[in-house]
Design an enzyme around this catalytic site. Structure first.
Site, PDB file in Angstrom:
ATOM      1  N   LYS A 148       0.801  -1.119   0.013  1.00  0.00           N
ATOM      2  CA  LYS A 148       0.050   0.005  -0.003  1.00  0.00           C
ATOM      3  C   LYS A 148       0.917   1.245   0.077  1.00  0.00           C
ATOM      4  O   LYS A 148       2.064   1.136   0.338  1.00  0.00           O
ATOM      5  CB  LYS A 148      -1.008  -0.236   1.162  1.00  0.00           C
ATOM      6  CG  LYS A 148      -0.577   0.501   2.664  1.00  0.00           C
ATOM      7  CD  LYS A 148      -1.258   0.489   3.489  1.00  0.00           C
ATOM      8  CE  LYS A 148      -1.976   1.825   3.950  1.00  0.00           C
ATOM      9  NZ  LYS A 148      -0.857   2.495   4.788  1.00  0.00           N
ATOM     10  N   HIS A 178      -1.051  -5.027   5.786  1.00  0.00           N
ATOM     11  CA  HIS A 178      -0.211  -5.947   6.844  1.00  0.00           C
ATOM     12  C   HIS A 178      -1.237  -6.104   7.971  1.00  0.00           C
ATOM     13  O   HIS A 178      -1.091  -7.006   8.866  1.00  0.00           O
ATOM     14  CB  HIS A 178       0.834  -5.201   7.413  1.00  0.00           C
ATOM     15  CG  HIS A 178       0.907  -4.237   8.213  1.00  0.00           C
ATOM     16  ND1 HIS A 178       0.398  -2.662   7.907  1.00  0.00           N
ATOM     17  CD2 HIS A 178       0.709  -3.895   9.688  1.00  0.00           C
ATOM     18  CE1 HIS A 178       0.458  -1.813   8.677  1.00  0.00           C
ATOM     19  NE2 HIS A 178       0.568  -2.838  10.009  1.00  0.00           N
ATOM     20  N   LYS A 182      -1.809  -9.746  11.034  1.00  0.00           N
ATOM     21  CA  LYS A 182      -1.711  -9.740  12.259  1.00  0.00           C
ATOM     22  C   LYS A 182      -2.450 -10.910  13.003  1.00  0.00           C
ATOM     23  O   LYS A 182      -3.639 -11.127  12.520  1.00  0.00           O
ATOM     24  CB  LYS A 182      -2.310  -8.639  12.982  1.00  0.00           C
ATOM     25  CG  LYS A 182      -1.557  -7.149  12.724  1.00  0.00           C
ATOM     26  CD  LYS A 182      -2.080  -5.787  13.354  1.00  0.00           C
ATOM     27  CE  LYS A 182      -1.529  -4.655  12.772  1.00  0.00           C
ATOM     28  NZ  LYS A 182      -0.384  -4.203  13.727  1.00  0.00           N
ATOM     29  N   GLU A 216      -3.479   5.586  17.710  1.00  0.00           N
ATOM     30  CA  GLU A 216      -1.968   5.512  17.787  1.00  0.00           C
ATOM     31  C   GLU A 216      -1.444   6.815  18.452  1.00  0.00           C
ATOM     32  O   GLU A 216      -2.105   7.907  18.361  1.00  0.00           O
ATOM     33  CB  GLU A 216      -1.548   5.708  16.230  1.00  0.00           C
ATOM     34  CG  GLU A 216      -1.711   4.394  15.353  1.00  0.00           C
ATOM     35  CD  GLU A 216      -1.323   4.503  14.129  1.00  0.00           C
ATOM     36  OE1 GLU A 216      -0.044   4.067  14.158  1.00  0.00           O
ATOM     37  OE2 GLU A 216      -1.711   5.265  13.153  1.00  0.00           O
ATOM     38  N   ASP A 235      -4.837   6.697   4.635  1.00  0.00           N
ATOM     39  CA  ASP A 235      -3.799   5.903   5.105  1.00  0.00           C
ATOM     40  C   ASP A 235      -4.375   4.813   5.978  1.00  0.00           C
ATOM     41  O   ASP A 235      -3.638   3.757   6.131  1.00  0.00           O
ATOM     42  CB  ASP A 235      -2.882   6.790   5.884  1.00  0.00           C
ATOM     43  CG  ASP A 235      -1.951   6.308   6.608  1.00  0.00           C
ATOM     44  OD1 ASP A 235      -0.904   5.622   5.846  1.00  0.00           O
ATOM     45  OD2 ASP A 235      -1.518   6.152   7.793  1.00  0.00           O
ATOM     46  N   HIS A 240      -6.774  -0.453   6.468  1.00  0.00           N
ATOM     47  CA  HIS A 240      -6.704  -1.490   7.605  1.00  0.00           C
ATOM     48  C   HIS A 240      -8.148  -1.512   8.256  1.00  0.00           C
ATOM     49  O   HIS A 240      -8.463  -2.450   8.574  1.00  0.00           O
ATOM     50  CB  HIS A 240      -5.873  -0.583   8.383  1.00  0.00           C
ATOM     51  CG  HIS A 240      -4.448  -0.531   8.087  1.00  0.00           C
ATOM     52  ND1 HIS A 240      -3.839  -1.579   7.194  1.00  0.00           N
ATOM     53  CD2 HIS A 240      -3.441   0.503   8.101  1.00  0.00           C
ATOM     54  CE1 HIS A 240      -2.837  -1.063   6.598  1.00  0.00           C
ATOM     55  NE2 HIS A 240      -2.463   0.045   7.448  1.00  0.00           N
ATOM     56  N   LYS A 331      -3.806  10.054  14.895  1.00  0.00           N
ATOM     57  CA  LYS A 331      -2.328   9.885  15.181  1.00  0.00           C
ATOM     58  C   LYS A 331      -2.246  10.816  16.650  1.00  0.00           C
ATOM     59  O   LYS A 331      -3.199  11.697  16.603  1.00  0.00           O
ATOM     60  CB  LYS A 331      -1.786  10.545  14.280  1.00  0.00           C
ATOM     61  CG  LYS A 331      -1.862   9.909  12.747  1.00  0.00           C
ATOM     62  CD  LYS A 331      -0.873   8.756  12.755  1.00  0.00           C
ATOM     63  CE  LYS A 331      -0.749   8.014  11.557  1.00  0.00           C
ATOM     64  NZ  LYS A 331      -0.511   6.781  11.376  1.00  0.00           N
TER      65      LYS A 331
HETATM   66  C1  BG6 Z   1       0.532   1.907   8.086  1.00  0.00           C
HETATM   67  C2  BG6 Z   1       0.134   3.396   8.199  1.00  0.00           C
HETATM   68  O1  BG6 Z   1      -0.154   1.108   7.072  1.00  0.00           O
HETATM   69  O2  BG6 Z   1      -0.026   1.251   9.485  1.00  0.00           O
HETATM   70  C3  BG6 Z   1       0.628   4.040   9.372  1.00  0.00           C
HETATM   71  O3  BG6 Z   1       0.624   3.908   6.898  1.00  0.00           O
HETATM   72  C4  BG6 Z   1       0.283   3.261  10.555  1.00  0.00           C
HETATM   73  O4  BG6 Z   1       0.347   5.312   9.240  1.00  0.00           O
HETATM   74  C5  BG6 Z   1       0.675   2.018  10.467  1.00  0.00           C
HETATM   75  O5  BG6 Z   1       0.766   3.885  11.752  1.00  0.00           O
HETATM   76  C6  BG6 Z   1      -0.171   1.343  11.745  1.00  0.00           C
HETATM   77  O6  BG6 Z   1       0.294  -0.317  11.894  1.00  0.00           O
HETATM   78  P1  BG6 Z   1       0.633  -0.862  13.036  1.00  0.00           P
HETATM   79  O7  BG6 Z   1       0.853  -2.171  12.809  1.00  0.00           O
HETATM   80  O8  BG6 Z   1       1.530  -0.206  13.785  1.00  0.00           O
HETATM   81  O9  BG6 Z   1      -0.796  -0.943  13.921  1.00  0.00           O
END
Ligand code: BG6
Length: 484
Positions: A148, A178, A182, A216, A235, A240, A331
């Site tokens: 992505k 990703h 998980k 986050e 993003d 996600h 964020k």
């Molecule tokens: C990424 C985003 O795909 O995923 C980031 O671009 C984000 O902005 C991240 O912080 C979060 O991933 P994880 O695995 O830390 O939850």
């Protein structure tokens, strides 16, 4: 404990963009951990490919440093690292030109699984795909892995899909989100489809609403240039959060197989209603005493890109019509906490009278950190004083329940790369799925642009803008507190 690691077939994995951030942070350390776990066969080769002039040893130094910085596994020794590096090589390749392709090809061996990881900007996907075919590095059995962001809207995602489709069949394309790698995200499917307990109640008749939170603490410093063009919607939400929503809302697939699972996810995305703009809150963090604000992390001092989104959405199908889903992500929030809360309806009639209060069961699936599940149940408060009711939690952390097994879990990238080598696309997004997600996302972003909408401010280190709280309050509901 008996090892459950099943070695994969011997492979040649070429990583384009091998000197970049993602490769150094995630891909290379992840491969090393799989090596330590004994999953990588002796014949496996990893070939870094990028623009920088470097020889094998230069690249091995880079990998050594990346692994030391971003983490080997518990059982990884320095000796193991040297063993791993013997599997690693490098080729300087010009993605847009002719240089390096023949020598890269000469490194590839027959009879191996062949995979090409595009850890590069999407604008290079087409050039890479064309050269892989043109120079004869890839054939009909080869696999390509793409990262992505897969496009920035429907038109660009379609263009990427059709560029890739000119050179590769859909069964060869592995689009990474990703989150699907998980452990706890996969657990959503296990919880839903491995238990009789929940599924009969998993619908609008019994579920009042569902909250999905991915909060986050990190801000966007260091990646402002990318983030400012993207924002939380592109993003995080389009990919996600959308995947989490699909896994929570989808019908049971007939089998845990790529197309069965992806067909069901696609149906959820296609059943999403357009979102009323009153039901979305965009936010942007501003400085507090400890942290700078969003605008000092990006180039444009007047940026109106959102670093927070909260929204109420609805799914028009038989299972979910009438049950709202509330999503939020941001964020620079006060804690890092990702969870899904399924809030069940109150019992239809309280035999204990109005003084017993209202009580609803809540199933919380914590994705990270402190992965686990909590089920809120109502019991009698102990002691005399009549029938007073109290909500208590049946609380389980996976670490406590599973012991050392829970500590040996591969991270998302490790698992996904091994799935590529195995040829299992279940945890990857199909082209039509990505396009459907953009079809739903585009009008939201276009609406913001058309109305010139400015995000609401929220303090860095808070729970997000107050308007996000109102989004729920208006409906007589309440967000769960963001706490790690
Ligand atoms: C990424 C985003 O795909 O995923 C980031 O671009 C984000 O902005 C991240 O912080 C979060 O991933 P994880 O695995 O830390 O939850």
């Amino acid at each position: 404990m008996v090892s459950r690691v099943i070695p994969v077939d011997p492979f040649d994995l070429v990583i384009f963009g091998a000197t970049g951030d993602l490769a150094r942070r995630k891909i290379l350390p992840g491969l090393f951990r799989r090596y330590c776990a004994g999953q990588m066969p002796e014949e496996a080769r990893i070939i870094g490919a990028a623009r920088s002039e470097m020889d094998d040893d230069g690249f091995r130094d880079l990998v050594r440093e990346a692994v030391r910085k971003f983490g080997g596994g518990r059982d990884c020794s320095d000796e193991a690292l040297e063993g791993f590096l013997a599997h690693v090589g490098y080729e300087h390749v010009d993605a847009m030109g002719e240089g390096g392709w023949e020598t890269l090809k000469a490194r590839l061996r027959d009879g191996m699984v062949r995979a090409f990881y595009f850890s590069v900007a999407p604008s290079l996907f087409g050039a890479l795909a064309e050269r892989l075919r043109g120079f004869g590095l890839a054939d009909d059995d080869s696999r390509v892995v793409v990262e992505k962001p897969f496009g920035k809207d429907l038109a660009s995602a379609r263009a990427l899909n059709s560029t890739l489709a000119e050179h590769f069949d859909e069964t060869q394309i592995y689009r990474i989100d990703h989150y699907l790698g998980k452990e706890t995200v996969q657990n959503l499917m296990a919880v839903r489809f491995g238990n009789m307990l929940f599924e009969p109640l998993w619908n609008a008749q019994f579920v009042d609403h569902i909250q999905i939170t991915v909060a986050e603490t990190v801000d966007v410093s260091g990646r402002g240039a990318y983030y400012d063009k993207s924002g939380a919607m592109r993003d995080m939400v389009q990919n996600h959060l959308m995947q989490l929503l699909c896994l929570i809302a989808m019908e049971p697939p007939a089998r845990f197989e790529p197309d069965s699972v992806r067909d069901e996810k696609l149906k959820v995305i296609r059943a999403l209603d357009p979102v009323d703009y009153h039901h979305i809150v965009r936010g942007q963090y501003i400085a507090d005493e400890k942290q700078p604000g969003y605008r000092s992390h990006v180039e444009d001092p007047r940026s109106t890109t959102e670093s927070f989104v909260a929204m109420k959405i609805s799914i028009s199908n038989w299972r979910w019509a009438g049950t709202p889903f509330y999503l939020r992500t941001g964020k620079a929030l006060k804690s890092q906490a990702s969870e899904i809360a399924v809030v069940f309806k109150d019992a239809p009639h309280s035999i204990f009278g109005p003084e017993a209060g209202r009580h609803a069961n809540v199933l919380v699936i914590r994705l990270q950190p402190n992965e686990g599940m909590t089920l809120g149940v109502t019991i009698k408060e102990p002691g005399p004083g009549g029938m007073r009711l109290k909500d208590v939690a049946l609380d389980m952390s996976f670490a406590d329940a599973l012991g050392p097994d829970a500590e040996d879990i591969p991270d998302a990238y490790e698992r996904l790369i091994m799935d590529v080598i195995r040829g299992n696309q279940t945890l990857f997004m199909r082209g039509d799925e990505v396009e459907a997600a953009w079809t739903w996302t585009d009008p939201i972003i276009e609406g913001w642009q058309r109305r010139g909408e400015v995000p609401k401010e929220y303090d860095a280190g808070s729970s997000g803008p107050d308007d996000a709280l109102m989004l729920m309050h208006r409906d007589g509901r309440k967000w769960r507190d963001i706490k790690a």
